[in-house]
Design a protein around this motif. Structure first.
Motif, PDB file in Angstrom:
ATOM      1  N   GLY A 122      -0.089  25.433  17.856  1.00 17.61           N
ATOM      2  CA  GLY A 122      -0.137  23.424  18.110  1.00 17.61           C
ATOM      3  C   GLY A 122       0.887  23.002  17.154  1.00 17.61           C
ATOM      4  N   GLY A 123       0.163  22.073  16.124  1.00 13.04           N
ATOM      5  CA  GLY A 123       1.603  21.444  15.249  1.00 13.04           C
ATOM      6  C   GLY A 123       1.495  21.274  14.062  1.00 13.04           C
ATOM      7  N   GLN A 124       1.925  20.653  13.014  1.00 14.08           N
ATOM      8  CA  GLN A 124       1.615  20.295  12.106  1.00 14.08           C
ATOM      9  C   GLN A 124       2.285  19.555  11.067  1.00 14.08           C
ATOM     10  OE1 GLN A 124      -1.016  20.361  10.093  1.00 14.08           O
ATOM     11  NE2 GLN A 124      -2.097  22.537  11.464  1.00 14.08           N
ATOM     12  N   PRO A 125       1.791  18.198  11.566  1.00 15.55           N
ATOM     13  CA  PRO A 125       3.202  16.395  10.959  1.00 15.55           C
ATOM     14  C   PRO A 125       3.128  17.511   9.152  1.00 15.55           C
ATOM     15  CG  PRO A 125       0.675  16.457  10.366  1.00 15.55           C
ATOM     16  CD  PRO A 125       0.348  17.541  10.550  1.00 15.55           C
ATOM     17  N   ILE A 126       4.563  16.763   9.319  1.00 14.39           N
ATOM     18  CA  ILE A 126       4.369  16.725   7.802  1.00 14.39           C
ATOM     19  C   ILE A 126       4.709  15.061   7.300  1.00 14.39           C
ATOM     20  CG2 ILE A 126       7.590  17.440   6.459  1.00 14.39           C
ATOM     21  CD1 ILE A 126       7.925  19.265   9.271  1.00 14.39           C
ATOM     22  N   THR A 127       4.182  15.532   6.216  1.00 18.16           N
ATOM     23  CA  THR A 127       4.977  13.965   5.870  1.00 18.16           C
ATOM     24  C   THR A 127       4.393  13.764   4.138  1.00 18.16           C
ATOM     25  OG1 THR A 127       2.244  14.245   4.431  1.00 18.16           O
ATOM     26  CG2 THR A 127       2.127  14.116   7.093  1.00 18.16           C
ATOM     27  N   GLU A 128       5.521  12.220   4.538  1.00 17.69           N
ATOM     28  CA  GLU A 128       6.253  12.181   2.712  1.00 17.69           C
ATOM     29  C   GLU A 128       5.295  10.651   2.136  1.00 17.69           C
ATOM     30  OE1 GLU A 128      10.087  10.021   1.225  1.00 17.69           O
ATOM     31  OE2 GLU A 128      10.274  11.466   2.938  1.00 17.69           O
ATOM     32  N   GLU A 129       5.143  10.729   0.959  1.00 18.76           N
ATOM     33  CA  GLU A 129       3.922   9.200   0.444  1.00 18.76           C
ATOM     34  C   GLU A 129       5.345   8.577   0.157  1.00 18.76           C
ATOM     35  OE1 GLU A 129       2.177   8.701  -3.558  1.00 18.76           O
ATOM     36  OE2 GLU A 129       0.622   9.794  -2.424  1.00 18.76           O
ATOM     37  N   ARG A 130       5.285   7.102   0.680  1.00 16.98           N
ATOM     38  CA  ARG A 130       5.793   5.597   0.462  1.00 16.98           C
ATOM     39  C   ARG A 130       4.995   4.863   0.449  1.00 16.98           C
ATOM     40  NH1 ARG A 130       9.702   6.834   5.683  1.00 16.98           N
ATOM     41  NH2 ARG A 130      10.860   8.873   5.018  1.00 16.98           N
ATOM     42  N   GLU A 131       5.712   3.989  -0.616  1.00 16.07           N
ATOM     43  CA  GLU A 131       5.192   2.483  -0.989  1.00 16.07           C
ATOM     44  C   GLU A 131       4.696   1.615   0.106  1.00 16.07           C
ATOM     45  OE1 GLU A 131       4.190  -0.662  -4.507  1.00 16.07           O
ATOM     46  OE2 GLU A 131       5.828   0.986  -4.608  1.00 16.07           O
ATOM     47  N   LEU A 132       4.572   0.859   1.095  1.00 15.04           N
ATOM     48  CA  LEU A 132       5.260   0.054   2.044  1.00 15.04           C
ATOM     49  C   LEU A 132       4.732  -1.768   2.158  1.00 15.04           C
ATOM     50  CD1 LEU A 132       3.748   2.258   4.939  1.00 15.04           C
ATOM     51  CD2 LEU A 132       6.418   1.933   4.472  1.00 15.04           C
ATOM     52  N   LYS A 133       5.953  -1.999   2.051  1.00 11.09           N
ATOM     53  CA  LYS A 133       5.365  -4.137   1.113  1.00 11.09           C
ATOM     54  C   LYS A 133       6.033  -3.943   2.144  1.00 11.09           C
ATOM     55  CE  LYS A 133       5.278  -3.078  -3.685  1.00 11.09           C
ATOM     56  NZ  LYS A 133       6.254  -3.989  -5.248  1.00 11.09           N
ATOM     57  N   PHE A 134       4.546  -5.484   3.320  1.00 10.34           N
ATOM     58  CA  PHE A 134       4.899  -6.088   4.304  1.00 10.34           C
ATOM     59  C   PHE A 134       5.015  -7.631   4.244  1.00 10.34           C
ATOM     60  CE2 PHE A 134       5.260  -1.579   6.285  1.00 10.34           C
ATOM     61  CZ  PHE A 134       6.135  -1.673   6.804  1.00 10.34           C
ATOM     62  N   THR A 135       5.624  -8.406   4.705  1.00 15.13           N
ATOM     63  CA  THR A 135       4.892  -9.510   5.339  1.00 15.13           C
ATOM     64  C   THR A 135       4.884 -10.380   6.452  1.00 15.13           C
ATOM     65  OG1 THR A 135       6.445 -10.152   2.432  1.00 15.13           O
ATOM     66  CG2 THR A 135       5.523 -11.944   3.756  1.00 15.13           C
ATOM     67  N   TYR A 136       3.715 -10.974   6.990  1.00 12.53           N
ATOM     68  CA  TYR A 136       3.442 -10.712   8.176  1.00 12.53           C
ATOM     69  C   TYR A 136       3.246 -12.669   8.509  1.00 12.53           C
ATOM     70  CZ  TYR A 136       1.822  -6.049   8.412  1.00 12.53           C
ATOM     71  OH  TYR A 136       2.149  -4.552   8.395  1.00 12.53           O
ATOM     72  N   VAL A 137       4.096 -13.191   9.086  1.00 13.11           N
ATOM     73  CA  VAL A 137       3.633 -14.389   9.229  1.00 13.11           C
ATOM     74  C   VAL A 137       3.647 -14.785  10.769  1.00 13.11           C
ATOM     75  CG1 VAL A 137       5.424 -16.819   9.519  1.00 13.11           C
ATOM     76  CG2 VAL A 137       6.411 -14.903   8.383  1.00 13.11           C
ATOM     77  N   GLU A 192       0.834  -1.132   0.325  1.00 13.14           N
ATOM     78  CA  GLU A 192       0.382   0.213   0.096  1.00 13.14           C
ATOM     79  C   GLU A 192       0.685   1.038   0.195  1.00 13.14           C
ATOM     80  OE1 GLU A 192      -1.832   0.208   4.011  1.00 13.14           O
ATOM     81  OE2 GLU A 192      -1.224  -1.141   4.618  1.00 13.14           O
ATOM     82  N   THR A 193       0.377   2.138  -0.360  1.00  9.26           N
ATOM     83  CA  THR A 193       1.007   3.651  -0.222  1.00  9.26           C
ATOM     84  C   THR A 193       0.420   4.240   0.765  1.00  9.26           C
ATOM     85  OG1 THR A 193       1.734   3.630  -2.898  1.00  9.26           O
ATOM     86  CG2 THR A 193       1.573   6.054  -1.630  1.00  9.26           C
ATOM     87  N   ALA A 194       1.134   5.347   1.276  1.00  5.98           N
ATOM     88  CA  ALA A 194       1.002   5.974   2.474  1.00  5.98           C
ATOM     89  C   ALA A 194       1.100   7.157   3.327  1.00  5.98           C
ATOM     90  CB  ALA A 194       0.789   4.937   4.118  1.00  5.98           C
ATOM     91  N   GLU A 195       0.420   8.151   3.919  1.00  5.19           N
ATOM     92  CA  GLU A 195       1.349   9.364   4.118  1.00  5.19           C
ATOM     93  C   GLU A 195       2.383   8.904   5.445  1.00  5.19           C
ATOM     94  OE1 GLU A 195       1.538  12.041   3.079  1.00  5.19           O
ATOM     95  OE2 GLU A 195       0.315  11.636   0.873  1.00  5.19           O
ATOM     96  N   VAL A 196       3.773   8.715   5.138  1.00  4.64           N
ATOM     97  CA  VAL A 196       4.535   8.212   6.628  1.00  4.64           C
ATOM     98  C   VAL A 196       4.733   9.950   7.345  1.00  4.64           C
ATOM     99  CG1 VAL A 196       6.342   7.600   6.955  1.00  4.64           C
ATOM    100  CG2 VAL A 196       5.026   6.341   5.004  1.00  4.64           C
ATOM    101  N   VAL A 197       4.841  10.314   8.591  1.00  5.45           N
ATOM    102  CA  VAL A 197       5.080  11.444   9.451  1.00  5.45           C
ATOM    103  C   VAL A 197       6.613  11.501   9.075  1.00  5.45           C
ATOM    104  CG1 VAL A 197       5.024  12.560  11.439  1.00  5.45           C
ATOM    105  CG2 VAL A 197       3.090  11.679  10.400  1.00  5.45           C
ATOM    106  N   THR A 198       7.258  12.266   8.318  1.00  2.00           N
ATOM    107  CA  THR A 198       9.124  12.495   8.884  1.00  2.00           C
ATOM    108  C   THR A 198       9.415  14.099   9.479  1.00  2.00           C
ATOM    109  OG1 THR A 198       8.769  14.128   6.817  1.00  2.00           O
ATOM    110  CG2 THR A 198       8.816  11.743   6.454  1.00  2.00           C
ATOM    111  N   GLY A 199       8.161  14.691  10.314  1.00  3.66           N
ATOM    112  CA  GLY A 199       8.386  15.424  11.381  1.00  3.66           C
ATOM    113  C   GLY A 199       7.206  16.548  11.912  1.00  3.66           C
ATOM    114  N   TRP A 200       7.657  17.048  12.276  1.00  2.00           N
ATOM    115  CA  TRP A 200       6.692  18.180  12.829  1.00  2.00           C
ATOM    116  C   TRP A 200       6.779  19.205  13.048  1.00  2.00           C
ATOM    117  CZ3 TRP A 200       1.683  16.287  13.957  1.00  2.00           C
ATOM    118  CH2 TRP A 200       1.925  15.312  14.496  1.00  2.00           C
ATOM    119  N   GLU A 201       6.101  20.406  12.224  1.00  2.00           N
ATOM    120  CA  GLU A 201       5.903  21.649  11.936  1.00  2.00           C
ATOM    121  C   GLU A 201       5.637  22.474  13.040  1.00  2.00           C
ATOM    122  OE1 GLU A 201       5.307  25.419   8.439  1.00  2.00           O
ATOM    123  OE2 GLU A 201       5.108  23.514   8.283  1.00  2.00           O
TER     124      GLU A 201
END
Length: 285
Positions: A170-185, A156-165
């Motif tokens: 308050g604060g706003q998250p700094i996000t980056e779109e990344r492709e995440l592939k995992f296998t669960y056993v 899946e492709t998800a928004e990953v929080v890389t930091g906070w502004e």
């Protein structure tokens, strides 16, 4: 004759009851087995789903029910769960023995949870070796001893929080779109379920054996009462036939003697031959 008929009746009844009992017990245990398998599969799916949520949290993925605003919060509840923050949905605990290992796209272990299995079952290194072996085998599900395992992959492709502004509000998250592939056993200890299933199976077999024995005794006893009337009727019929045959011998003998006398005086005729044939057919032997 009546005894043979009664014996056939008892055998037929016992075979029929045995077939019905066997079919019933088989149906009940098959149904229970299917239920147990479905519960095991559901538990493994829940383990994988909960592990997936934990991995996403550890990777800093924005939760689905995000509400912009606020700032970083406590573990499991980014934004502190306050209005305008970010938080993950609360999950129910799995009250079973299990462990799960998560592999990333390169085949390395990304994350694992070995806190829900009895310490004496195996050590962490052995669990990692087992998980890696299953991961490399390409199997999707199976059984190893008392453990049932399932393998599932996500892409899946998800928004990953890389930091906070930070800002005055308050604060706003700094996000980056990344492709995440995992296998669960995921591994689930099914010893309790198997023990419960075996107990149920043995109990059903004992109940079936007792029921069959009781029914067999009732059939044998009742068949004696049922066939008593038939046996008495058969004896009366046999006695009647014997008496009737004995009574018929005298008049038939007289007719046969008279017929011979007539033939001596007048010779054989067609009607005398007919009478002789009827006498011979009616004469009991």
């Amino acid at each position: 004759m009546i005894r043979k008929l009664r014996l056939r009746f008892i055998i037929a009844a016992l075979v029929s009851i045995l077939f019905v009992l066997a079919a019933t017990i088989a149906a009940i245990n098959v149904s229970n087995h299917i239920k147990t398998e479905n519960e095991t599969t559901e538990s493994l799916n829940n383990i994988i789903e909960y592990s997936h949520q934990s991995v996403l949290f550890n990777k800093g993925v924005m939760p689905n029910n995000q509400q912009p605003g606020g700032g970083p919060g406590q573990q499991g509840q980014p934004g502190g769960g306050q209005p305008g923050g970010y938080f993950y949905p609360r999950r129910e605990e799995i009250n079973e023995q299990y462990f799960v290992t998560v592999f990333n796209e390169s085949g390395s272990i990304e994350w694992y949870d070995y806190n829900h299995i009895a310490p004496g079952d195996s050590d962490d290194e052995l669990r990692q070796v087992m998980s890696t072996k299953i991961y490399n085998s390409g199997e999707t599900e199976g059984t190893i001893g008392k453990l049932r395992f399932k393998v599932a992959s996500t892409d899946e492709t998800a928004e990953v929080v890389t930091g906070w502004e930070m800002n005055p509000e308050g604060g706003q998250p700094i996000t980056e779109e990344r492709e995440l592939k995992f296998t669960y056993v995921a591994f689930l200890d099914t010893s309790e379920r198997n023990h419960a299933f075996n107990n149920f199976f043995m109990s059903s077999m004992v109940i079936a054996a007792i029921s069959y024995t009781v029914l067999a005794i009732l059939i044998i006893l009742s068949s004696k009462l049922v066939f008593r009337t038939s046996e008495e009727s058969y004896k009366k019929q046999k006695a009647f036939i014997t008496n009737a045959s004995h009574e018929l011998k005298t008049p038939l003998t007289i007719i046969s003697t008279d017929l011979e006398l007539v033939e001596m005086d007048h010779g054989k005729r067609e009607w005398t031959e007919s009478i002789r044939a009827q006498v011979m057919r009616s004469n009991p032997r």
